[in-house]
Design a protein around this motif. Structure first.
Motif, PDB file in Angstrom:
ATOM      1  N   GLU A 116      -1.894   5.898  -6.112  1.00  0.00           N
ATOM      2  CA  GLU A 116      -2.595   4.636  -5.867  1.00  0.00           C
ATOM      3  C   GLU A 116      -2.522   3.718  -7.082  1.00  0.00           C
ATOM      4  O   GLU A 116      -2.387   2.492  -6.952  1.00  0.00           O
ATOM      5  CB  GLU A 116      -4.064   4.911  -5.520  1.00  0.00           C
TER       6      GLU A 116
ATOM      7  N   CYS B  64      -0.101   3.384  -9.145  1.00  0.00           N
ATOM      8  CA  CYS B  64       1.201   2.710  -9.107  1.00  0.00           C
ATOM      9  C   CYS B  64       1.209   1.606  -8.063  1.00  0.00           C
ATOM     10  O   CYS B  64       1.685   0.494  -8.324  1.00  0.00           O
ATOM     11  CB  CYS B  64       2.306   3.713  -8.796  1.00  0.00           C
ATOM     12  N   ARG B  65       0.685   1.902  -6.912  1.00  0.00           N
ATOM     13  CA  ARG B  65       0.724   0.917  -5.834  1.00  0.00           C
ATOM     14  C   ARG B  65      -0.182  -0.271  -6.117  1.00  0.00           C
ATOM     15  O   ARG B  65       0.098  -1.402  -5.722  1.00  0.00           O
ATOM     16  CB  ARG B  65       0.372   1.594  -4.513  1.00  0.00           C
TER      17      ARG B  65
ATOM     18  N   LYS C 283       1.580  -2.819  -7.896  1.00  0.00           N
ATOM     19  CA  LYS C 283       2.645  -3.419  -7.078  1.00  0.00           C
ATOM     20  C   LYS C 283       3.960  -2.640  -7.147  1.00  0.00           C
ATOM     21  O   LYS C 283       5.045  -3.233  -7.111  1.00  0.00           O
ATOM     22  CB  LYS C 283       2.890  -4.887  -7.493  1.00  0.00           C
TER      23      LYS C 283
ATOM     24  N   ASN D  74       5.735   0.661  -5.269  1.00  0.00           N
ATOM     25  CA  ASN D  74       5.687   1.722  -4.260  1.00  0.00           C
ATOM     26  C   ASN D  74       6.756   2.786  -4.474  1.00  0.00           C
ATOM     27  O   ASN D  74       6.869   3.710  -3.669  1.00  0.00           O
ATOM     28  CB  ASN D  74       5.858   1.123  -2.856  1.00  0.00           C
TER      29      ASN D  74
ATOM     30  N   ASN E 138       0.827   5.119   3.601  1.00  0.00           N
ATOM     31  CA  ASN E 138       0.223   4.230   2.620  1.00  0.00           C
ATOM     32  C   ASN E 138      -1.206   4.678   2.376  1.00  0.00           C
ATOM     33  O   ASN E 138      -1.959   4.875   3.334  1.00  0.00           O
ATOM     34  CB  ASN E 138       0.247   2.795   3.158  1.00  0.00           C
TER      35      ASN E 138
END
Length: 291
Positions: free
Chosen positions: A153, A155-156, A159, A161, A281
């Motif tokens: 999370e 990393c996501r 921005k 993935n 996700n």
């Protein structure tokens, strides 16, 4: 910059699509040795017709002893890794230990690796993610597999993935690790998961001033991990394991790498239909206000 991001996206897609391997010595011992290993590994890539990423550390910052060999440092190490890319056409990965190393390393390497002991370090993970390069995060020996969703999370929320998770064993009492094969189906919904077969064989600190290991069990654990859903194998390899300057009791003999990977590929092809290849996700919790 956009070109680098596009190339990173393409590499990530290609790696996720099929079985691949991460191979290389634990640490950059010298330029000559690293290039020798890279040439041999490029030959394995051609022989097996799979994606192979070359791995070597420019600094082993978490060695057991103060006197252990650590490597050439970031500047010299990145120069050598850049030669590996240019001379042999291999993608490369290395580990970083501090946030200020991320941007510099990203100028050369294709995958930034977060060491297991640092998998909860938010600033380090975010700095790696913000480079736009692929980020591989080793599951800490002290972490439950389900808790690695938080590392992904981070990393996501930055921005990015393009994330891999790496299973490398769990602390089992003192000086011992075990591999929980449930880790693969548990972590796969968070990010594609790799098995680090060599570090999972460590007996941390059992040698007193160095880490011992049980290299003889590597094939069994590697094949079990592939059967459990691992999409790639991470193998530290060496042409002279007993004289390796790092992890001499766990690095795998270079000449045995290709035969082992051939069997792993067959097993992967037989078992992949049993596992979902979708990566879910984790949601939009990164937009929530921090408490």
């Amino acid at each position: 910059m956009l070109s680098n991001v596009f190339m990173s996206d393409t590499l990530f897609f290609n790696l996720v699509e099929d079985f691949f391997a991460i191979l290389g010595p634990c640490v950059i011992e010298s330029e000559a040795h690293t290039l020798f290993m890279a040439e041999k590994i490029a030959s394995i890539k051609k022989e097996l017709a799979i994606n192979i990423v070359f791995k070597a550390s420019f600094d082993k910052a978490n060695r057991t002893s103060y006197h252990s060999f650590r490597g050439p440092g970031i500047d010299e190490g990145l120069r050598i890794l850049e030669r590996v890319k240019k001379d042999f056409g291999l993608s490369v990965t290395t580990d970083i230990h501090e946030p200020n190393q991320a941007k510099k390393a990203a100028e050369v390497v294709d995958i930034l690796q977060i060491p297991a002991f640092l998998c909860r370090q938010t600033d380090l993970i975010v700095a790696a993610a913000e480079t736009g390069k692929i980020v591989s995060i080793k599951k800490g020996q002290f972490m439950a597999p389900q808790d690695m969703s938080q590392a992904v999370e981070k990393c996501r929320c930055a921005k990015n993935n393009k994330v891999f998770l790496i299973e490398r064993g769990t602390t089992f009492g003192y000086n011992n690790l075990v591999v929980d094969m449930r880790s693969f189906p548990i972590m796969q919904p968070f990010a594609p998961t790799i098995f680090d077969a060599t570090h999972s064989l460590q007996l941390p600190g059992k040698g007193g001033s160095f880490t011992q290991g049980q290299r003889e069990y590597l094939p069994q654990l590697a094949f079990a991990a592939v059967a459990a859903g691992a999409g790639a194998l991470f193998l530290e390899v060496h042409n002279d394991p007993l004289n390796a300057k790092s992890d001499a009791t766990t690095v795998y003999p270079l000449e045995k790498a290709a035969p082992l990977l051939k069997k792993a590929i067959r097993l992967y092809q037989e078992t992949k239909s049993f596992f979902s290849e979708e990566v879910s996700n984790p949601g939009d919790s990164c937009t929530e206000k921090r408490s």
